[in-house]
Design a protein around this motif. Structure first.
Motif, PDB file in Angstrom:
ATOM      1  N   VAL A 146       0.860  -1.182   0.000  1.00  0.00           N
ATOM      2  CA  VAL A 146       0.000   0.000   0.000  1.00  0.00           C
ATOM      3  C   VAL A 146       0.899   1.235   0.000  1.00  0.00           C
ATOM      4  CG1 VAL A 146      -1.716   1.313   1.291  1.00  0.00           C
ATOM      5  CG2 VAL A 146      -1.838  -1.193   1.229  1.00  0.00           C
ATOM      6  N   VAL A 147       0.693   2.112  -0.961  1.00  0.00           N
ATOM      7  CA  VAL A 147       1.488   3.339  -1.023  1.00  0.00           C
ATOM      8  C   VAL A 147       0.717   4.434  -0.288  1.00  0.00           C
ATOM      9  CG1 VAL A 147       2.624   5.035  -2.490  1.00  0.00           C
ATOM     10  CG2 VAL A 147       2.548   2.624  -3.188  1.00  0.00           C
ATOM     11  N   SER A 148       1.189   4.747   0.904  1.00  0.00           N
ATOM     12  CA  SER A 148       0.631   5.841   1.676  1.00  0.00           C
ATOM     13  C   SER A 148       1.486   7.080   1.403  1.00  0.00           C
ATOM     14  CB  SER A 148       0.592   5.484   3.170  1.00  0.00           C
ATOM     15  OG  SER A 148       0.061   6.545   3.936  1.00  0.00           O
ATOM     16  N   SER A 149       1.940   7.760   2.422  1.00  0.00           N
ATOM     17  CA  SER A 149       2.691   9.003   2.248  1.00  0.00           C
ATOM     18  C   SER A 149       3.233   9.427   3.608  1.00  0.00           C
ATOM     19  CB  SER A 149       1.771  10.097   1.696  1.00  0.00           C
ATOM     20  OG  SER A 149       2.360  11.378   1.778  1.00  0.00           O
ATOM     21  N   LEU A 150       4.195  10.326   3.598  1.00  0.00           N
ATOM     22  CA  LEU A 150       4.594  10.957   4.847  1.00  0.00           C
ATOM     23  C   LEU A 150       3.396  11.663   5.467  1.00  0.00           C
ATOM     24  CD1 LEU A 150       7.135  11.252   6.580  1.00  0.00           C
ATOM     25  CD2 LEU A 150       7.565  13.444   5.460  1.00  0.00           C
ATOM     26  N   ALA A 151       2.437  12.055   4.622  1.00  0.00           N
ATOM     27  CA  ALA A 151       1.184  12.632   5.113  1.00  0.00           C
ATOM     28  C   ALA A 151       0.328  11.608   5.839  1.00  0.00           C
ATOM     29  CB  ALA A 151       0.391  13.247   3.964  1.00  0.00           C
ATOM     30  N   GLY A 152       0.701  10.332   5.789  1.00  0.00           N
ATOM     31  CA  GLY A 152       0.034   9.313   6.577  1.00  0.00           C
ATOM     32  C   GLY A 152       0.528   9.277   8.010  1.00  0.00           C
ATOM     33  N   LEU A 153       1.583  10.039   8.296  1.00  0.00           N
ATOM     34  CA  LEU A 153       2.164  10.074   9.634  1.00  0.00           C
ATOM     35  C   LEU A 153       2.126  11.460  10.257  1.00  0.00           C
ATOM     36  CD1 LEU A 153       5.333   7.922   8.845  1.00  0.00           C
ATOM     37  CD2 LEU A 153       3.238   7.133   9.950  1.00  0.00           C
ATOM     38  N   PHE A 154       2.133  12.474   9.404  1.00  0.00           N
ATOM     39  CA  PHE A 154       2.156  13.863   9.867  1.00  0.00           C
ATOM     40  C   PHE A 154       1.164  14.671   9.041  1.00  0.00           C
ATOM     41  CE2 PHE A 154       6.405  12.013  10.315  1.00  0.00           C
ATOM     42  CZ  PHE A 154       6.581  12.113  11.686  1.00  0.00           C
ATOM     43  N   ALA A 155       0.882  15.885   9.483  1.00  0.00           N
ATOM     44  CA  ALA A 155      -0.086  16.734   8.785  1.00  0.00           C
ATOM     45  C   ALA A 155       0.608  17.946   8.190  1.00  0.00           C
ATOM     46  CB  ALA A 155      -1.190  17.173   9.732  1.00  0.00           C
ATOM     47  N   GLY A 156       0.422  18.131   6.890  1.00  0.00           N
ATOM     48  CA  GLY A 156       0.866  19.350   6.248  1.00  0.00           C
ATOM     49  C   GLY A 156      -0.227  20.397   6.321  1.00  0.00           C
ATOM     50  N   PRO A 157       0.069  21.618   5.874  1.00  0.00           N
ATOM     51  CA  PRO A 157      -0.929  22.685   5.945  1.00  0.00           C
ATOM     52  C   PRO A 157      -1.989  22.554   4.860  1.00  0.00           C
ATOM     53  CG  PRO A 157       1.085  23.505   4.937  1.00  0.00           C
ATOM     54  CD  PRO A 157       1.372  22.110   5.374  1.00  0.00           C
ATOM     55  N   SER A 158      -3.240  22.649   5.265  1.00  0.00           N
ATOM     56  CA  SER A 158      -4.375  22.705   4.334  1.00  0.00           C
ATOM     57  C   SER A 158      -4.421  21.532   3.362  1.00  0.00           C
ATOM     58  CB  SER A 158      -4.356  24.037   3.559  1.00  0.00           C
ATOM     59  OG  SER A 158      -4.512  25.123   4.445  1.00  0.00           O
ATOM     60  N   VAL A 159      -4.222  20.330   3.892  1.00  0.00           N
ATOM     61  CA  VAL A 159      -4.367  19.101   3.087  1.00  0.00           C
ATOM     62  C   VAL A 159      -5.162  18.077   3.908  1.00  0.00           C
ATOM     63  CG1 VAL A 159      -2.401  19.349   1.530  1.00  0.00           C
ATOM     64  CG2 VAL A 159      -2.019  18.429   3.818  1.00  0.00           C
ATOM     65  N   ALA A 160      -6.316  18.480   4.394  1.00  0.00           N
ATOM     66  CA  ALA A 160      -7.074  17.643   5.320  1.00  0.00           C
ATOM     67  C   ALA A 160      -7.497  16.316   4.699  1.00  0.00           C
ATOM     68  CB  ALA A 160      -8.293  18.397   5.828  1.00  0.00           C
ATOM     69  N   GLY A 161      -8.117  16.367   3.527  1.00  0.00           N
ATOM     70  CA  GLY A 161      -8.595  15.143   2.906  1.00  0.00           C
ATOM     71  C   GLY A 161      -7.470  14.185   2.578  1.00  0.00           C
ATOM     72  N   TYR A 162      -6.395  14.715   2.039  1.00  0.00           N
ATOM     73  CA  TYR A 162      -5.231  13.895   1.692  1.00  0.00           C
ATOM     74  C   TYR A 162      -4.618  13.279   2.949  1.00  0.00           C
ATOM     75  CZ  TYR A 162      -0.836  12.699  -0.693  1.00  0.00           C
ATOM     76  OH  TYR A 162       0.258  12.036  -1.226  1.00  0.00           O
ATOM     77  N   THR A 163      -4.442  14.101   3.981  1.00  0.00           N
ATOM     78  CA  THR A 163      -3.829  13.629   5.220  1.00  0.00           C
ATOM     79  C   THR A 163      -4.662  12.534   5.876  1.00  0.00           C
ATOM     80  OG1 THR A 163      -2.759  15.756   5.625  1.00  0.00           O
ATOM     81  CG2 THR A 163      -3.108  14.342   7.536  1.00  0.00           C
ATOM     82  N   VAL A 164      -5.961  12.730   5.977  1.00  0.00           N
ATOM     83  CA  VAL A 164      -6.822  11.733   6.609  1.00  0.00           C
ATOM     84  C   VAL A 164      -6.824  10.438   5.803  1.00  0.00           C
ATOM     85  CG1 VAL A 164      -9.206  11.190   7.245  1.00  0.00           C
ATOM     86  CG2 VAL A 164      -8.243  13.434   7.781  1.00  0.00           C
TER      87      VAL A 164
END
Length: 262
Positions: free
Chosen positions: A131-149
């Motif tokens: 499964v290809v997740s992202s560093l956004a799967g561990l931390f939250a960037g600014p204004s990327v709520a849907g992607y981060t969740v």
């Protein structure tokens, strides 16, 4: 290593998916690349010999039909790379219902529906899922709520699958890349370059990786090599794991950045 093995890669037309297709094909695998846009898939097919499949990975009927096509063509399925994803670039207060649903559909439902459709064949082959997740799967960037969740949820999906299907011999692991030079990231760099008055895309990549220990973004081929390892017999006792490939970004203590002198 992969001679004769059957591999399905979603989001296979560009970036990490295309690089993974090339890597598996180079090692003798029979590969199908799936995506929503015919042109990139056809280009990957022409370059690698992969089978192009035009479908929405989040659509149950479409992905089930795609899996049947792969099984009919290749005689089974050994590896699934759940790489399809998409944007979700707004803060919660700026995200309407349609954007929220689309973010989760492209980033989470695509992996869920794909793996669910493939599970009967993977159980037969005692296969592997990456499964290809992202560093956004561990931390939250600014204004990327849907992607981060969505990317966080992919890690939960990985662990749930590993827990339930390990007894059937199916291994499921996730990879969390940081910045990678892909078409989606290029678009973000172009927007940053314009907004910040930077010289070009390369300057934007330098900006976003200036506090990354390795000081650069990844190449898609570098992430493909990790996917290949997690799908291979070399990782035969690894399941439910999360591999971070971010040039060391997650090792950085953010409050100490201002203290750095070099």
């Amino acid at each position: 290593m992969f001679d004769g093995r059957k591999v399905l890669i979603t989001g296979g037309g560009t970036g990490i998916g295309a690089a993974a297709a090339a890597r598996f094909r180079a090692e003798g695998a029979r590969v199908a690349v799936l995506g929503r846009r015919p042109a990139p898939l056809d280009e990957v097919a022409a370059r690698t010999g992969a089978l192009p499949l035009v479908a929405d990975a989040a659509d149950r009927a479409a992905i089930e039909d795609a899996v049947r096509t792969v099984v009919a063509r290749y005689g089974g399925l050994d590896v699934v790379v759940a790489n399809a994803g998409g944007h979700g670039l707004s803060a919660v207060g700026d995200t309407d219902d349609a954007d929220w649903e689309q973010s989760l559909r492209s980033n989470l439902t695509s992996a869920f529906a794909t793996v669910r459709a493939a599970l009967p064949e993977l159980v037969k082959s005692r296969g592997s899922v990456v499964v290809v997740s992202s560093l956004a799967g561990l931390f939250a960037g600014p204004s990327v709520a849907g992607y981060t969740v969505g990317k966080h949820a992919l890690i939960g999906l990985t662990r749930s699958l590993a827990r339930d299907y390990g007894r059937h011999g199916v291994r499921v692991n996730a990879v969390c890349p940081g910045w990678v030079c892909t078409p989606m990231a290029d678009e973000q760099m172009d927007a940053l370059s314009a907004a910040a008055g930077l010289a070009d895309r390369e300057a934007a990549y330098r900006r976003v990786t200036e506090n990354v220990p390795l000081g650069r973004p990844a190449r898609p081929e570098e992430i493909a090599a990790i996917i290949r390892f997690l799908a291979s017999d070399d990782s035969s006792y690894i399941t439910g794991s999360v591999t971070v490939a971010d040039g060391g970004a997650h090792a950085v203590d953010l409050p100490t950045i201002a203290l750095a002198t070099t």
